[in-house]
Design a protein around this motif. Structure first.
Motif, mmCIF file in Angstrom:
data_model
loop_
_atom_site.group_PDB
_atom_site.id
_atom_site.type_symbol
_atom_site.label_atom_id
_atom_site.label_comp_id
_atom_site.label_asym_id
_atom_site.label_seq_id
_atom_site.Cartn_x
_atom_site.Cartn_y
_atom_site.Cartn_z
ATOM 1 N N UNK A 1 0.830 -1.204 0.000
ATOM 2 C CA UNK A 1 0.000 0.000 0.000
ATOM 3 C C UNK A 1 0.863 1.253 0.000
ATOM 4 N N UNK A 2 1.913 1.270 0.816
ATOM 5 C CA UNK A 2 2.751 2.460 0.952
ATOM 6 C C UNK A 2 3.739 2.606 -0.196
ATOM 7 N N UNK A 3 4.354 1.516 -0.612
ATOM 8 C CA UNK A 3 5.433 1.595 -1.591
ATOM 9 C C UNK A 3 4.998 1.348 -3.030
ATOM 10 N N UNK A 4 3.751 0.955 -3.236
ATOM 11 C CA UNK A 4 3.271 0.704 -4.595
ATOM 12 C C UNK A 4 1.972 1.457 -4.869
ATOM 13 N N UNK A 5 0.912 1.126 -4.146
ATOM 14 C CA UNK A 5 -0.407 1.665 -4.479
ATOM 15 C C UNK A 5 -0.538 3.158 -4.184
ATOM 16 N N UNK A 6 0.003 3.625 -3.071
ATOM 17 C CA UNK A 6 -0.100 5.047 -2.738
ATOM 18 C C UNK A 6 0.665 5.930 -3.730
ATOM 19 N N UNK A 7 1.890 5.560 -4.129
ATOM 20 C CA UNK A 7 2.558 6.367 -5.160
ATOM 21 C C UNK A 7 1.760 6.443 -6.466
ATOM 22 N N UNK A 8 1.095 5.350 -6.828
ATOM 23 C CA UNK A 8 0.311 5.355 -8.070
ATOM 24 C C UNK A 8 -0.910 6.257 -7.922
ATOM 25 N N UNK A 9 -1.578 6.216 -6.786
ATOM 26 C CA UNK A 9 -2.719 7.114 -6.574
ATOM 27 C C UNK A 9 -2.273 8.575 -6.583
ATOM 28 N N UNK A 10 -1.136 8.845 -5.980
ATOM 29 C CA UNK A 10 -0.589 10.199 -5.989
ATOM 30 C C UNK A 10 -0.286 10.637 -7.419
ATOM 31 N N UNK A 11 0.339 9.758 -8.187
ATOM 32 C CA UNK A 11 0.689 10.084 -9.570
ATOM 33 C C UNK A 11 -0.559 10.360 -10.411
ATOM 34 N N UNK A 12 -1.575 9.541 -10.245
ATOM 35 C CA UNK A 12 -2.822 9.738 -11.008
ATOM 36 C C UNK A 12 -3.491 11.057 -10.622
ATOM 37 N N UNK A 13 -3.464 11.381 -9.335
ATOM 38 C CA UNK A 13 -4.109 12.612 -8.876
ATOM 39 C C UNK A 13 -3.411 13.856 -9.413
ATOM 40 N N UNK A 14 -2.078 13.867 -9.381
ATOM 41 C CA UNK A 14 -1.366 15.051 -9.879
ATOM 42 C C UNK A 14 -1.432 15.119 -11.402
ATOM 43 N N UNK A 15 -1.513 13.968 -12.026
ATOM 44 C CA UNK A 15 -1.661 13.942 -13.494
ATOM 45 C C UNK A 15 -2.955 14.634 -13.899
ATOM 46 N N UNK A 16 -4.016 14.412 -13.126
ATOM 47 C CA UNK A 16 -5.296 15.060 -13.407
ATOM 48 C C UNK A 16 -5.214 16.570 -13.244
ATOM 49 N N UNK A 17 -4.290 17.035 -12.400
ATOM 50 C CA UNK A 17 -4.116 18.472 -12.167
ATOM 51 C C UNK A 17 -3.163 19.106 -13.177
ATOM 52 N N UNK A 18 -2.720 18.311 -14.157
ATOM 53 C CA UNK A 18 -1.887 18.861 -15.221
ATOM 54 C C UNK A 18 -0.395 18.844 -14.960
ATOM 55 N N UNK A 19 0.043 18.137 -13.921
ATOM 56 C CA UNK A 19 1.486 18.051 -13.633
ATOM 57 C C UNK A 19 2.160 17.244 -14.736
ATOM 58 N N UNK A 20 3.230 17.790 -15.281
ATOM 59 C CA UNK A 20 3.886 17.160 -16.422
ATOM 60 C C UNK A 20 5.099 16.307 -16.037
ATOM 61 N N UNK A 21 5.695 16.599 -14.870
ATOM 62 C CA UNK A 21 6.877 15.851 -14.429
ATOM 63 C C UNK A 21 6.569 15.046 -13.172
ATOM 64 N N UNK A 22 7.098 13.813 -13.128
ATOM 65 C CA UNK A 22 6.959 12.994 -11.929
ATOM 66 C C UNK A 22 8.316 12.383 -11.610
ATOM 67 N N UNK A 23 8.766 12.603 -10.369
ATOM 68 C CA UNK A 23 10.073 12.116 -9.912
ATOM 69 C C UNK A 23 9.836 11.219 -8.700
ATOM 70 N N UNK A 24 10.317 9.982 -8.758
ATOM 71 C CA UNK A 24 9.996 9.016 -7.709
ATOM 72 C C UNK A 24 11.239 8.262 -7.238
ATOM 73 N N UNK A 25 11.316 8.053 -5.930
ATOM 74 C CA UNK A 25 12.395 7.253 -5.352
ATOM 75 C C UNK A 25 11.975 5.788 -5.356
ATOM 76 N N UNK A 26 12.773 4.949 -5.998
ATOM 77 C CA UNK A 26 12.524 3.515 -6.032
ATOM 78 C C UNK A 26 13.670 2.820 -5.283
ATOM 79 N N UNK A 27 14.268 1.831 -5.868
ATOM 80 C CA UNK A 27 15.353 1.120 -5.202
ATOM 81 C C UNK A 27 16.277 0.475 -6.214
ATOM 82 N N UNK A 28 17.549 0.434 -5.904
ATOM 83 C CA UNK A 28 18.503 -0.307 -6.702
ATOM 84 C C UNK A 28 18.047 -1.759 -6.807
ATOM 85 N N UNK A 29 17.998 -2.265 -8.027
ATOM 86 C CA UNK A 29 17.593 -3.652 -8.238
ATOM 87 C C UNK A 29 16.107 -3.859 -8.417
#
Length: 219
Positions: A85-113
């Protein structure tokens, strides 16, 4: 540039906030979360509320770039599903929400590997998050894959703390063939994220741990 960030209370997110506030070219910062941080500067605003209805929470937010710095451990989350929920689903919901607001850039921290096909649950979850983000169609999507993060956290992670202690002790002997896995300062990951956002180069890119180290060496 106007920015919106989720995960500002975390290790990397805290440094991203500092970088943005110190950057003259960033004119507004909006942080999104469950608890208030009481910002002390005029250009930093907060949106505090439920993480289940981000469309409402982010309604009318104006931003050019979004930063997602969420991350936890299975132990802290309490279960694999809570971790997802925290490391997968919540980032996707955040991305979809800002995309609807017209945000053009998305920068996300993932993990090596990170790899959606990995047998390792943690890396597989990160890889699935990355794949879902790629399908959203951001003009600019940059994924950052750091190794072990160096820096002081509010929470104590014993194994991570011991790993950092060992690294700092043996750093002068760190073998060349392990440079891709070399730990990195959280503030340096944040610096890379803000620099990429200010550059505004379109496309989908992955900043591997070694890439961030290389750029730091050149600066």
């Amino acid at each position: 540039m106007k920015a919106v960030i989720m995960g500002a209370t975390g290790l990397v997110g805290g440094w991203v906030i500092q970088e943005l506030l110190a950057e003259p070219r960033c004119t507004a910062v909006t942080s999104v979360g469950r608890r208030a941080q009481v910002p002390q500067v005029q250009k930093w605003k907060e949106r505090i509320g439920s993480m289940t209805d981000l469309d409402t929470l982010l309604k009318d937010v104006e931003a050019d770039a979004a930063f997602c710095c969420l991350g936890t451990t299975i132990k802290k989350a309490g279960s694999e599903s809570a971790f997802e929920e925290i490391d997968w689903h919540l980032p996707i919901r955040f991305a979809k929400a800002v995309r609807k607001q017209g945000v053009k850039q998305f920068h996300v921290v993932s993990s090596l590997g990170a790899d959606a096909a990995s047998k390792n649950f943690y890396l597989r979850t990160k890889g699935r998050m990355e794949d879902d983000l790629k399908a959203l169609g951001f003009e600019t999507l940059v994924i950052y894959r750091p190794s072990l993060l160096l820096g002081e956290r509010e929470e104590k992670r014993l194994m991570e703390h011991l790993s950092i202690k060992a690294y700092r002790w043996f750093e002068p002997l760190y073998p060349r063939f392990l440079q891709s896995w070399k730990p990195i300062e959280a503030k340096d990951v944040a610096r890379s994220m803000v620099a990429e956002a200010l550059a505004g180069k379109p496309g989908t890119r992955i900043q591997e741990n070694r890439d961030m180290h290389a750029k730091l060496a050149q600066s």
